[in-house]
Design a protein around this motif. Structure first.
Motif, PDB file in Angstrom:
ATOM      1  N   LYS A  80       6.177  -9.879 -12.582  1.00  0.00           N
ATOM      2  CA  LYS A  80       5.556 -10.105 -11.282  1.00  0.00           C
ATOM      3  C   LYS A  80       4.059  -9.996 -11.476  1.00  0.00           C
ATOM      4  O   LYS A  80       3.572  -9.013 -12.004  1.00  0.00           O
ATOM      5  N   TYR A  82       0.546  -9.826  -9.667  1.00  0.00           N
ATOM      6  CA  TYR A  82      -0.005  -9.506  -8.357  1.00  0.00           C
ATOM      7  C   TYR A  82      -1.297 -10.263  -8.092  1.00  0.00           C
ATOM      8  O   TYR A  82      -2.144 -10.375  -8.960  1.00  0.00           O
ATOM      9  N   PRO A  87       0.016  -2.424  -5.046  1.00  0.00           N
ATOM     10  CA  PRO A  87       1.305  -2.670  -4.422  1.00  0.00           C
ATOM     11  C   PRO A  87       1.543  -1.577  -3.378  1.00  0.00           C
ATOM     12  O   PRO A  87       0.989  -0.490  -3.477  1.00  0.00           O
ATOM     13  N   GLU A  91       7.004  -0.901  -2.493  1.00  0.00           N
ATOM     14  CA  GLU A  91       7.146  -1.797  -3.633  1.00  0.00           C
ATOM     15  C   GLU A  91       7.116  -1.018  -4.952  1.00  0.00           C
ATOM     16  O   GLU A  91       7.878  -1.280  -5.862  1.00  0.00           O
ATOM     17  N   GLN A  94      10.321   0.681  -5.912  1.00  0.00           N
ATOM     18  CA  GLN A  94      11.374  -0.209  -6.408  1.00  0.00           C
ATOM     19  C   GLN A  94      11.328  -0.351  -7.928  1.00  0.00           C
ATOM     20  O   GLN A  94      12.305  -0.756  -8.540  1.00  0.00           O
TER      21      GLN A  94
END
Length: 175
Positions: A80, A82, A87, A91, A94
């Protein structure tokens, strides 16, 4: 002497070769800017543009070794990247889990010694420096709303406590 070298470097030096990862092989990146040099592991995770792992940090509290930590990374299939940093806490939770193993709940003093401690102002300062000085951060948007979710000084994810007494240091090293 060679007493403080890893096995691979020691082997290279004994053959009169420069170790592959030696600074003399062009691995010197230069001095680390003050804004980035004393970030904790969690703070580095927060300012990273790429999140490519799930992390479980297990900290053991026991006798001679107050904190022995293991970090386990589980690779995720797609990184991922950004465009908005930081974040959100949701988030982050997770991809980051924190388990404290010991005979008692961790104290505030224990938390201050951990690699997961986050200082809101250090993270903001590091991101501002990166945005101004690093080409890969020039286009990021710094989310002040997400920054406000983080503690001024604390651990940004839930700490799971697992009560366990250690019979001996040897037993702790086997687990």
């Amino acid at each position: 002497g060679l007493g403080k070298c890893c096995r691979v470097c020691k082997s290279s030096l004994q053959r009169s070769k420069i170790p592959h990862l030696a600074l003399a092989n062009g691995n010197w990146l230069g001095d680390i800017p003050i804004k980035l040099c004393d970030l904790t592991w969690a703070e580095k995770l927060l300012v990273s543009r790429v999140c490519y792992n799930w992390c479980v940090v297990r900290v053991q509290s026991s006798g001679m070794h107050k904190l022995c930590a293991n970090v386990v990374f589980f690779s995720t299939p797609v990184p991922k990247i950004y465009s908005v940093l930081l974040p959100s806490c949701e988030e982050l939770s997770q991809v980051l889990a924190f388990v404290y193993i010991g005979p008692t709940q961790p104290s505030e003093k224990d938390y201050r010694c951990m690699l997961l401690l986050v200082h809101q102002n250090k993270v903001a300062s590091a991101l501002n420096w990166l945005k101004l000085n690093h080409c890969n951060y020039a286009d990021i948007v710094m989310s002040m709303q997400n920054l406000e979710e983080y503690p001024e000084e604390g651990i940004p994810v839930v700490v799971d406590f697992c009560m366990r007494s250690f019979a001996s240091e040897g037993e702790m090293n086997r687990s």
